[in-house]
Design an enzyme around this catalytic site. Structure first.
Site, short mmCIF file in Angstrom:
data_model
loop_
_atom_site.label_atom_id
_atom_site.label_comp_id
_atom_site.label_asym_id
_atom_site.label_seq_id
_atom_site.Cartn_x
_atom_site.Cartn_y
_atom_site.Cartn_z
N GLU F 112 133.41 -70.68 -107.25
CA GLU F 112 133.63 -69.75 -106.15
C GLU F 112 133.32 -70.43 -104.82
O GLU F 112 134.06 -70.27 -103.83
CB GLU F 112 132.75 -68.51 -106.34
CG GLU F 112 133.26 -67.52 -107.38
CD GLU F 112 133.11 -67.99 -108.82
OE1 GLU F 112 132.39 -68.98 -109.07
OE2 GLU F 112 133.71 -67.36 -109.72
N ASP F 126 146.99 -75.02 -92.14
CA ASP F 126 148.14 -74.19 -91.81
C ASP F 126 148.19 -73.86 -90.32
O ASP F 126 149.25 -73.90 -89.70
CB ASP F 126 148.08 -72.89 -92.62
CG ASP F 126 149.18 -71.92 -92.25
OD1 ASP F 126 150.35 -72.33 -92.25
OD2 ASP F 126 148.88 -70.75 -91.94
#
Lengths: 150, 150, 150, 150, 150, 150
Positions: F112, F126
């Site tokens: 996680e 991005d």
């Protein structure tokens, strides 16, 4: 205003309350079968299916789907699976998939086991559909379900 | 380092390239059957199942699952379905689910139709499992698949 | 076997067929409002809410939710959004969220715009609930919807 | 009421509008590397890792993640990938993962290729963490990006 | 390098730590209202809406969304709901949706109840938007929240 | 029929059984680094990146991804995280992301924490890719992992 009969409390969709049930160790095993023709079985056994290793991809897809059962089945509770195993056995006339799911929780895991089987079989269908036009999925059922106190 | 045979290109999992295929109007219909005992059929017909209206919940679950097929089946392409319909017909000995999926795209929609059927049947199983311990899913298969130029 | 009235074709859940509609450039804008007490507005304005920057988190959550509208709303078609923008404006008595969604597709994007607004407002609720016990969401509605040929 | 500087339009999160860009054939390839100790490489090569066939599971996980890139990366557009391929090459000191993604669309697919690489590498990490405590992921980068008119 | 004020710890988004809170039995109920014109109410009451049985589809959508709250609301913790119930009541001028969510956990379930309400109302909007152009969602709020020791 | 070596039990993908492990308080911290050129660092520091506030969006994306780790990594167990924190530190030559995840459960949370780091870094990629063509992600690794009895 009069309500429709079918939306009376009797027939209203609801997730049943499991809040008062004990935490128990739970397990379920389901199985299912997809029929394949002899040539498809041979291609799978030789790992020559164009989309890849059918057995392994199906087993992984089944494991992943079992974890997401409560997203797919509207009235299923979300559970924390402690174990999922999908086993696809290549037979002469098809593949038998079995899935065992386990959790410690307040409700059973049969839907997780069945979902694992179904998505494994669908994945086999997807990977073989270019070479086999007569596949049928049959005998999807629960084999065993257990619960025991912690 | 020598690679394992089963991870050679021949057997490597891959999503086939559909980039050079034409956009076509595509449709597929699949069906499947879940066996139910007479008492369960009666309860469903009278909308007395404790979890709610089995037919409607199953149809909705099937529609939603069809839209998410590419998340469940590892090598399926994501498609924009223009239509999904799931129909669950209550029979004397169970329920027959049919699903029709349509899209305009570069690859077929049979996996979407089959996924819609499977999740509708699993939803029925989930909703009836408190009263029916012998349900089996059978005869899940593609009925028809079409494509036509735009 | 006689079918129940409420599962007749008239009332059966279905995703309408948009396969014959033209690809068009589509846009929709929705808005909604969450009431906040004066102290909460002040804390947001000074970026002192313990969970973080309320405005930015809400805007991002709204954008992400708009992209997943077809997973949440059972009969919505999946669309490829070309643009999503969520704007949360801090006012004296609350926050007004607006969301504009655009796509080139066969059906409108108002549900995407409304979903973006709703999840942005829910995110504000979540981030402020430790300090404000009287928040109410109101006036969630479509402001504008357009379509034009390509 | 004065808005905070950081929530001015200049810095507001938004998905850029690609509605006026042409549909083009797009492709991107990314790579990354995970270091493994010699014993781990040997165990993978002999398929003796307890969690299963590392290479295959990682490749499938990467393919699936690439399809879900727009759920993970908040400002990415949803795309219909026409092809995804993940290749994990076992080297003497680790595994190099490469991912190629393709689509016909209005924006590039580099994020999909990078996401495929990252999740493939994370999957390797997960499957080997019981036997290797010093894994590091490095050199995740875009190798190539192309677009061409239809 | 100097950090921006707005990314100081004070304003950084974070999921608060609930690890030291006790497991408690928790419940929350939320409600909301969507205004509909008289003709729409009549069509729903007679189950004549083209997309299907509005009340049932909305209730199921609300239940499913409540289970996925932590995916939608960035800083919400994932919870295992033991019960979700969504009730849509058809009134003369619209529909009132209420949602009750329960869990045994370390944090409250009000966001799950509110999300169930919001998605149920959005689903009604979606199903009725072909016949009603003036729907507004109002009065979405928490009605009650309880916790008690196990 | 003889099974393929690679689908023997030795190499079959499976989620290991954690049902017999104790519930413990668990924590893990991971980090990673994305290199950026000086101009990009300057634009981020001044919040002038066109897609928005890079640091905040990346941190939120990382938190959300950490919660969905078990969907991405096929053999990871689903866990209920009690805390997730992602911290992106802007340096002279890039951004260092760290993620701490905590849970009370039967298995560790390092995947996680690593997933939170990876998706935060991908989000930075991005948002900056329009202005920086040479970004590379490096040094993604586990920093610390703890467990303690309740």
């Amino acid at each position: 205003m009069k309500k429709l009969t079918h939306i009376d409390d009797a027939g209203r969709a609801n997730m049943v309350d499991v809040g008062n049930k004990n935490q128990q160790s739970r397990s379920a095993t389901a199985e299912g079968f997809i029929s394949l023709n002899a040539e498809t079985v041979k291609l799978i056994g030789e790992n020559q299916i164009k989309k890849g290793d059918v057995i392994t991809v199906a087993e992984i897809a089944g494991i992943q789907a079992a974890k997401r059962t409560s997203e797919l089945i509207p009235l299923c509770h979300t559970l924390l699976l402690t174990k999922v195993e999908v086993h696809c056995e290549l037979l002469e006339d098809g593949i038998r998939a079995t899935c065992t799911a386990k959790c410690i929780g307040q409700t059973g895991v049969e839907m997780e086991a069945l979902t694992g089987v179904q998505v494994a079989l669908l994945t086999i269908y997807d990977m073989c559909k270019a070479v086999d036009k007569a596949m049928v999925i049959n005998q999807v059922r629960l084999l065993e379900k257990t619960k025991s106190d912690l």
